[in-house]
Structures are given as structure tokens and as C-alpha cells.
Design a protein around this motif. Structure first.
Motif, PDB file in Angstrom:
ATOM      1  N   VAL A   1       0.849  -1.184   0.000  1.00 56.87           N
ATOM      2  CA  VAL A   1       0.000   0.000   0.000  1.00 56.87           C
ATOM      3  C   VAL A   1       0.887   1.237   0.000  1.00 56.87           C
ATOM      4  O   VAL A   1       1.897   1.271   0.699  1.00 56.87           O
ATOM      5  CB  VAL A   1      -0.913   0.020   1.251  1.00 56.87           C
ATOM      6  CG1 VAL A   1      -1.783   1.270   1.260  1.00 56.87           C
ATOM      7  CG2 VAL A   1      -1.773  -1.224   1.292  1.00 56.87           C
ATOM      8  N   GLY A   2       0.533   2.224  -0.808  1.00 58.11           N
ATOM      9  CA  GLY A   2       1.291   3.474  -0.785  1.00 58.11           C
ATOM     10  C   GLY A   2       1.549   3.994  -2.182  1.00 58.11           C
ATOM     11  O   GLY A   2       1.148   3.378  -3.176  1.00 58.11           O
ATOM     12  N   PHE A   3       2.209   5.129  -2.248  1.00 59.33           N
ATOM     13  CA  PHE A   3       2.527   5.724  -3.541  1.00 59.33           C
ATOM     14  C   PHE A   3       4.000   5.481  -3.869  1.00 59.33           C
ATOM     15  O   PHE A   3       4.775   5.047  -3.014  1.00 59.33           O
ATOM     16  CB  PHE A   3       2.184   7.213  -3.523  1.00 59.33           C
ATOM     17  CG  PHE A   3       0.712   7.453  -3.612  1.00 59.33           C
ATOM     18  CD1 PHE A   3       0.097   7.615  -4.837  1.00 59.33           C
ATOM     19  CD2 PHE A   3      -0.070   7.470  -2.462  1.00 59.33           C
ATOM     20  CE1 PHE A   3      -1.266   7.801  -4.925  1.00 59.33           C
ATOM     21  CE2 PHE A   3      -1.440   7.655  -2.547  1.00 59.33           C
ATOM     22  CZ  PHE A   3      -2.044   7.828  -3.777  1.00 59.33           C
ATOM     23  N   ASP A   4       4.379   5.785  -5.116  1.00 60.90           N
ATOM     24  CA  ASP A   4       5.744   5.514  -5.561  1.00 60.90           C
ATOM     25  C   ASP A   4       6.701   6.536  -4.963  1.00 60.90           C
ATOM     26  O   ASP A   4       6.441   7.739  -4.982  1.00 60.90           O
ATOM     27  CB  ASP A   4       5.804   5.582  -7.081  1.00 60.90           C
ATOM     28  CG  ASP A   4       4.694   4.764  -7.712  1.00 60.90           C
ATOM     29  OD1 ASP A   4       4.758   3.537  -7.621  1.00 60.90           O
ATOM     30  OD2 ASP A   4       3.748   5.353  -8.263  1.00 60.90           O
ATOM     31  N   SER A   5       7.811   6.048  -4.437  1.00 57.32           N
ATOM     32  CA  SER A   5       8.785   6.961  -3.844  1.00 57.32           C
ATOM     33  C   SER A   5       9.628   7.600  -4.944  1.00 57.32           C
ATOM     34  O   SER A   5       9.627   7.151  -6.091  1.00 57.32           O
ATOM     35  CB  SER A   5       9.687   6.192  -2.884  1.00 57.32           C
ATOM     36  OG  SER A   5      10.495   5.299  -3.620  1.00 57.32           O
TER      37      SER A   5
ATOM     38  N   HIS B   1       2.596   9.785 -14.178  1.00 55.26           N
ATOM     39  CA  HIS B   1       2.162   8.828 -13.160  1.00 55.26           C
ATOM     40  C   HIS B   1       1.344   9.550 -12.103  1.00 55.26           C
ATOM     41  O   HIS B   1       1.297  10.779 -12.052  1.00 55.26           O
ATOM     42  CB  HIS B   1       3.381   8.169 -12.521  1.00 55.26           C
ATOM     43  CG  HIS B   1       4.147   9.102 -11.645  1.00 55.26           C
ATOM     44  ND1 HIS B   1       4.859  10.158 -12.141  1.00 55.26           N
ATOM     45  CD2 HIS B   1       4.270   9.157 -10.304  1.00 55.26           C
ATOM     46  CE1 HIS B   1       5.416  10.818 -11.146  1.00 55.26           C
ATOM     47  NE2 HIS B   1       5.077  10.238 -10.015  1.00 55.26           N
ATOM     48  N   LEU B   2       0.713   8.751 -11.262  1.00 52.26           N
ATOM     49  CA  LEU B   2      -0.147   9.298 -10.213  1.00 52.26           C
ATOM     50  C   LEU B   2       0.689   9.656  -8.992  1.00 52.26           C
ATOM     51  O   LEU B   2       1.450   8.837  -8.492  1.00 52.26           O
ATOM     52  CB  LEU B   2      -1.195   8.260  -9.827  1.00 52.26           C
ATOM     53  CG  LEU B   2      -2.150   8.657  -8.711  1.00 52.26           C
ATOM     54  CD1 LEU B   2      -3.126   9.700  -9.205  1.00 52.26           C
ATOM     55  CD2 LEU B   2      -2.878   7.448  -8.177  1.00 52.26           C
ATOM     56  N   THR B   3       0.542  10.890  -8.522  1.00 55.30           N
ATOM     57  CA  THR B   3       1.215  11.266  -7.282  1.00 55.30           C
ATOM     58  C   THR B   3       0.179  11.383  -6.174  1.00 55.30           C
ATOM     59  O   THR B   3      -1.018  11.499  -6.432  1.00 55.30           O
ATOM     60  CB  THR B   3       1.928  12.618  -7.416  1.00 55.30           C
ATOM     61  OG1 THR B   3       0.952  13.607  -7.761  1.00 55.30           O
ATOM     62  CG2 THR B   3       2.990  12.586  -8.505  1.00 55.30           C
ATOM     63  N   ARG B   4       0.663  11.348  -4.936  1.00 55.44           N
ATOM     64  CA  ARG B   4      -0.227  11.481  -3.785  1.00 55.44           C
ATOM     65  C   ARG B   4      -1.017  12.802  -3.879  1.00 55.44           C
ATOM     66  O   ARG B   4      -2.216  12.827  -3.635  1.00 55.44           O
ATOM     67  CB  ARG B   4       0.614  11.470  -2.506  1.00 55.44           C
ATOM     68  CG  ARG B   4      -0.178  11.389  -1.220  1.00 55.44           C
ATOM     69  CD  ARG B   4       0.737  11.638  -0.031  1.00 55.44           C
ATOM     70  NE  ARG B   4       1.915  10.756  -0.062  1.00 55.44           N
ATOM     71  CZ  ARG B   4       1.959   9.570   0.511  1.00 55.44           C
ATOM     72  NH1 ARG B   4       0.919   9.130   1.164  1.00 55.44           N
ATOM     73  NH2 ARG B   4       3.041   8.837   0.441  1.00 55.44           N
TER      74      ARG B   4
ATOM     75  N   ASP C   1      -4.617   4.472 -12.749  1.00 59.15           N
ATOM     76  CA  ASP C   1      -4.057   3.926 -11.515  1.00 59.15           C
ATOM     77  C   ASP C   1      -5.161   3.670 -10.484  1.00 59.15           C
ATOM     78  O   ASP C   1      -5.867   4.593 -10.072  1.00 59.15           O
ATOM     79  CB  ASP C   1      -3.024   4.912 -10.944  1.00 59.15           C
ATOM     80  CG  ASP C   1      -2.152   4.269  -9.873  1.00 59.15           C
ATOM     81  OD1 ASP C   1      -2.697   3.516  -9.048  1.00 59.15           O
ATOM     82  OD2 ASP C   1      -0.939   4.524  -9.883  1.00 59.15           O
ATOM     83  N   ASN C   2      -5.291   2.404 -10.064  1.00 61.42           N
ATOM     84  CA  ASN C   2      -6.379   2.031  -9.158  1.00 61.42           C
ATOM     85  C   ASN C   2      -6.289   2.672  -7.782  1.00 61.42           C
ATOM     86  O   ASN C   2      -7.273   2.700  -7.054  1.00 61.42           O
ATOM     87  CB  ASN C   2      -6.430   0.513  -9.007  1.00 61.42           C
ATOM     88  CG  ASN C   2      -7.133  -0.136 -10.173  1.00 61.42           C
ATOM     89  OD1 ASN C   2      -8.221   0.273 -10.546  1.00 61.42           O
ATOM     90  ND2 ASN C   2      -6.495  -1.124 -10.779  1.00 61.42           N
TER      91      ASN C   2
END
Lengths: 261, 353
Positions: free
Chosen positions: A110-114, B20-23, B298-299
Motif C-alpha cells: 500500500v502506498g505511492f511511488d517513492s 504517473h499518479l502522485t499522492r 491507476d487504481n
């Protein structure tokens, strides 16, 4: 070391035909091994067995001394990357997002890409000359471009072992050569071991340390290109008279079919 | 020696920032959707045969939170808290559940045309809950369990047929056949019902929120929230499943486990939505599609955003359904189908090209 020990395999729907018949082969770190053979000789199946995606009926696969069957998918994906002819992607994923999926085994679920994952993904795209596609949708790329993105995803896995199933089948000549040079360099510099299934005998002769010839599920010859790629062996395997001379620079075997046949 | 290798194009990393998807992007999209949902809720609470002005509504809601008496008349209070609020909650729960199950099915089956209604899974839930109702009348929880079993069975049948051929339209065809079969089954069952029941069943099959109760609303809201959290937690894995199961397996996913989790959640969501609000179609198809169009595939965003988007869609459609020919009502599902069927057709034709 990646060790395939006495593997035998047949598909459950076709038990009469032994797809892989008692094949053993070791791949060492830094070694590039090419797997050659006619259609239906079991090359791709052998690759799937090596990756742990298929279970052999007998024999076993050891990766870094551990049996593949005892490892989790995550552990395997951190050690081995496999590139196969890809699926058609039906969702608007970008090439960068596609390559980022290669980081899955290294990151939390779980989480976003670093930033580090992004840097690795971009570096991988750059190495396969595909960074210019990063923001393009994967389903809008040509087959050859997609192959470079697929190889980039495998590099993003940062594996010890690369298993490639016809990685250059759709690439243009320059990219065929640059992709194999890249794998060659990675074998030399990072001690990655690679097993490459290909139909291109000349590319295999140029880049591989060792050649494995497969026919009807059996390993019929194995060794350096200069020893294995002989007129008699090849003519027998492919049922086609073949001529061999030497590459003018490298001195490695260069193959032709007989022009009057 | 001629250099064959092309010079690697020197693309600066700073140039490649949006692929890409960022937070941050995920949070912005979710914040926008939540604001829209709040607006839709307020709009749904003020509209209806009995006017409740916006200022009074806000006052009544805030008073209710702190436990103070409101300035509304007793009739207005009854309408707001006994009728409109449960109905709004029901619309939100049903919309979120349907959109979530659609988004999950699409990734699992790697098919953007997958939708619980189109694939006949809503039909399975309907048959299951009707049979449970015939066998054990009056038990709401048994009806839900029947719906869950029906949805699960329909889903596994469609999945088995669909995976035989890697073609999105093939799966849809299997779903259409499943739906037709199940609706004939329903017709056979309704032959036993009297005319009043028949009207209720017909409305329910079209998707109708008017008969839903407050407890049904709470139930479907809780199911949506929990399943939504589970699915969002599996979003990274679903991103890989959406590329292909073989790839996902090679990249480190225990695909069988993920497949079962998604199966379970999607069937639960469909069953909860159908028992509470009937067979509303196309929410699971249209909403995730629009989200992907706006914000990528992105899911990690598509799943939570679909839940909120589905809630907004059903809420607005329900508002239309109960106001256009007031005091009579239209089935909510019919309003959504008018919008959803053309979108589905468009996707089907574009996919075939």
C-alpha cells in the motif's frame, strides 16, 4: 547460480507429449545464455519453468541455492525478471506507470511511488531508449516500442536473473542490437545472468557466452557459439542445410541458409 | 567502426513529471469529488414536494448534530430525517457499491466493459435474494445472504466463460446470456406474485430506491466503506492484475489470493446494492471510465474516486427520478440506464475497432 536440475514437464491436457524431457542447465552470474530451437521445441516452456510460473512434474529449479518452489512470489520477483510477449493493455496506463509496476516486489503493498522508485523506473526507460515514451499510453506504442518498455520494466525489478522470451522479435535492427548490448553490459558490469530465447541465430552467436539447442524438449547441444553452431548440428535441428563462416570483426560464427535450397 | 546504437535521447527528468499518479494529484481529485458529493447531498435534501430552504436545512442539520431543537415544523422534520436523509444515504451507499464493484471487476477481468449489471451478476443477486425471500420470507439478512450467493455463482460462471477467450466482447456476450437466463428465471418466479407485488418487483428490477429502508441504507453504506477500504488496499496489486495475471504473477503477486479477495468483495458489494436498491445498471461501467478518462488508470485513485463518483451519480439520478413527475416517481435505474447504455455502446464499438 540459476540451476535447472533434470526438469521434465508435460501439460496436463496433453500428457502423452513430454514438452520438456530431462533438461539440466546452469547459468552463472554474468553469463548470457541463448536458448535456440525450432518452433514447439519447448523453449518458452523451459523459460516459464525457470521462472517458477510452471511446476515441473520432476526435477527442480534452484535460484541462488534456494528451490523456487519454496519461495514466495515476491521473493522470486526480486531475484528474477521475465519478459514475455506482453498482453494487450486495455486501460490508459502510461509507459512510466507500466514500468513502475516492476517495483511491486520491492515496495510495500500500500502506498505511492517513492522518488527512488521513480528514479529507477526512469533510469530503466533511459537504458532501453524508451524514456521519450514515459508519458505516452502503453497501448498506443508500436510492438517494438512496447518491447523496450517491457525490458525496462524487467530492469526496474533489479533482478539477479533475466529471462527473456524473444525480447527483440518486433524491434528494428538497431534496437535489436542495442537491447542485446544492454543485456551484455549488464551481465558484464552487474553480474546479471541472462537466459534468452530467440530465433535469431546470428544475434545469439554474437552476444551469447553459451548456446543451448533444444529439440523436441531435449537439450541436444550446449557450449560456446563456436563449438555448438556447426553445420551438421544445425542442419539436423532445423532440417535445413546451413552454411557457416565468420563475422569479419568478432570472428564468431555467422550463419546462412544454402541459397539453392 | 559505425556506431549503431542511437544516442540515448537526453530527456531531462524534470520534463517527465506527469506520467504517473502522485499522492498530491490523488488528494486533489478526491477533494474535488467529496466537495461535489456534499453539494449533491445538500441539493437532494432541499428538493422535493415539501420545500426546505437551504439556510433552514443547514441550521436543522447542525442542531441535530449538537442535539438542539431545530426551527423546522414537525412535518418538515419528519420529511427531512425520516424520509430524505435515509434515501440520500441509500443512494450514496448503492452508488458507491456499484461503482466499486465495477472498478474491481474491470481490473480483475482486465476488461473495461465489465459491470455487475452487464455481466449478469446483479441478476444473480436478484434471483438469489428473491429465492431467499420466497423460502424464508421476512428475514432481511437471509435475503442478503441469498443475494450474495447468487452474485457469487453468477460471477464465477461468467468468469470461467470469459477467461477462455481473451476478448472483452466475448465476456460481455457471456454476461448478456447470463442476464437473459436469470431474468427469465425471475419472470417465472413473479408468475406466482399478485399484481401489487408484481409492480413492486418490476420497479425493484429496474432499480428503485423508494422502497429502501433506513437500516438497508446503513447496511449498504457500511459494506461499501469496508469493501472500499479493502479494495483500495489492494489497488497496487490490481494495477498489475489489470495488465495481465501472468505478468502480475511474475512481478510478485499471489494472483489466486488477490483474485479471491476481489471476488468476495465485488460479490458482496453487488449483493448489498441489489438487495437495497434493485438492479441499477451501468453505474459500475460509466463512473470508473470517466475517472480514468480524467485522471488515468491507476487504481489507487480509480477505486476510491469511483466510490464517490458512483454516489454522486446515483444521488443526482435519484433526485431527478423523484422530482420530474412528482408526486409520482420514476425508477432511478431507468434514469441511469438512459445515460449509461449509450456510453456502454460507445465503449463497445470503440473497443472493437
Amino acid at each position: 547460480m540459476l540451476e535447472l536440475r533434470n526438469l521434465s514437464f508435460h501439460y496436463t491436457r496433453d500428457p502423452a507429449r513430454q514438452t520438456i524431457d530431462r533438461v539440466s542447465l546452469d547459468i552463472h552470474q554474468g553469463e548470457l545464455v541463448a536458448l535456440l530451437g525450432p518452433n514447439g521445441s519447448g523453449k518458452s516452456t523451459l523459460l516459464q519453468l525457470a521462472a517458477g510460473a510452471l511446476r515441473p512434474q520432476s526435477g527442480e529449479v534452484l535460484v541462488n541455492q534456494q528451490p523456487v518452489a519454496s519461495l514466495t512470489r515476491r521473493e522470486i520477483a526480486r531475484m528474477m525478471a521475465i519478459v514475455t510477449p506482453g498482453y494487450e493493455v486495455r486501460f490508459p496506463l502510461t509507459a512510466l506507470e507500466y514500468v513502475l509496476t516492476g517495483r511491486y516486489a520491492h515496495v510495500p503493498a500500500v502506498g505511492f511511488d517513492s522518488q527512488q522508485d521513480l528514479a529507477i523506473a526512469r533510469q530503466s526507460l533511459r537504458e532501453t531508449d524508451a524514456l521519450q515514451f514515459a508519458e505516452r499510453r502503453i497501448n498506443q506504442l508500436s510492438a517494438g516500442e512496447r518491447q523496450r518498455v517491457s525490458l525496462a520494466r524487467a530492469l526496474a525489478q533489479q533482478p539477479d536473473w533475466l529471462l527473456l522470451d524473444e525480447p527483440t522479435a518486433n524491434a528494428d535492427l538497431a534496437h535489436q542490437i542495442s537491447m542485446l548490448r544492454l543485456v551484455r553490459e549488464m551481465a558484464n558490469r552487474q553480474r546479471i545472468g541472462a537466459l534468452i530465447v530467440t530465433h535469431d541465430l546470428n544475434l545469439a552467436a554474437q552476444f551469447a557466452d553459451r548456446i543451448m539447442l533444444l529439440k523436441e524438449g531435449r537439450l541436444v547441444a550446449s557450449g560456446p557459439p563456436g563449438e555448438v553452431l556447426t553445420t551438421s548440428v544445425l542442419s539436423d535441428i532445423f532440417n535445413l542445410p546451413i552454411l557457416i563462416d565468420q563475422h569479419p570483426q568478432s570472428g564468431r560464427p555467422r550463419l546462412f541458409w544454402e541459397s539453392n535450397s | 567502426m559505425i556506431k549503431i546504437r542511437r544516442k540515448w535521447r537526453s530527456t531531462n527528468d524534470a520534463e517527465v513529471g506527469t506520467g504517473h499518479l502522485t499522492r498530491e494529484r490523488a488528494l486533489i481529485v478526491l477533494a474535488i469529488l467529496i466537495s461535489l458529493l456534499v453539494l449533491a447531498v445538500l441539493a437532494a435534501l432541499v428538493t422535493g414536494s415539501e420545500e426546505i430552504p437551504g439556510i433552514q436545512l443547514l441550521h436543522a442539520l447542525s442542531s441535530a448534530v449538537v442535539g438542539m431543537p431545530s426551527r423546522l415544523t414537525p412535518e418538515q422534520e419528519t420529511i427531512l430525517f425520516q424520509i430524505r436523509l435515509p434515501r440520500v444515504a441509500l443512494a450514496i451507499g448503492v452508488g458507491a457499491a456499484l461503482a466499486l464493484s465495477g472498478a474491481a471487476f474491470q481490473s480483475l477481468l482486465r476488461n473495461p466493459l465489465a459491470d455487475p449489471y452487464v455481466l449478469g451478476i446483479s441478476g444473480g443477486a436478484a434471483v438469489g435474494s428473491m429465492m431467499a425471500n420466497i423460502l424464508f420470507p421476512g428475514y432481511g439478512s437471509v435475503q442478503m445472504a441469498g443475494g450474495f450467493i447468487g452474485a457469487g455463482l453468477a460471477m464465477s460462471a461468467v468468469y470461467q466463460i470469459g477467461r477462455r477467450k481473451d476478448d472483452p466482447a466475448h465476456l460481455v456476450l457471456a454476461g448478456v446470456i447470463m442476464s437473459t437466463m436469470l431474468s427469465s428465471f425471475i419472470v417465472l418466479m413473479t408468475a406466482l406474485a399478485d399484481s401489487l407485488q408484481l409492480r413492486r418487483i418490476t420497479l425493484w428490477l429496474l432499480g428503485d430506491l423508494s422502497t429502501g429502508t433506513g437500516s438497508a441504507a446503513i447496511f449498504v453504506l457500511v459494506v461499501s466503506l469496508l469493501a472500499g477500504l479493502v479494495l483500495t488496499g489492494r489497488a497496487r496489486a490490481l494495477n498489475l492484475m489489470m495488465i495481465g495475471e501472468r505478468d502480475a504473477f511474475a512481478l510478485g503477486i499471489e494472483t489466486t489470493r488477490v483474485r479471491w479477495q476481489v471476488y468476495l468483495m465485488a460479490s458482496l458489494l453487488t449483493a448489498a446494492a441489489v438487495t437495497a436498491g434493485g438492479a441499477i445498471g451501468y453505474v459500475g461501467l460509466v463512473v470508473p471510465h470517466l475517472i480514468r478518462l480524467a485522471a488515468g488508470a491507476d487504481n489507487r485513485l480509480v477505486i476510491p474516486a469511483s466510490a464517490i463518483g458512483g454516489a454522486i451519480l446515483v444521488l443526482i439520478a435519484d433526485m431527478i427520478a423523484r422530482t420530474v413527475i412528482a408526486p409520482r416517481e420514476l425508477p432511478t435505474g431507468a434514469i441511469i440506464a438512459l445515460l449509461g447504455a449509450p456510453v456502454f455502446l460507445f465503449l463497445l464499438i470503440r473497443g472493437r475497432r
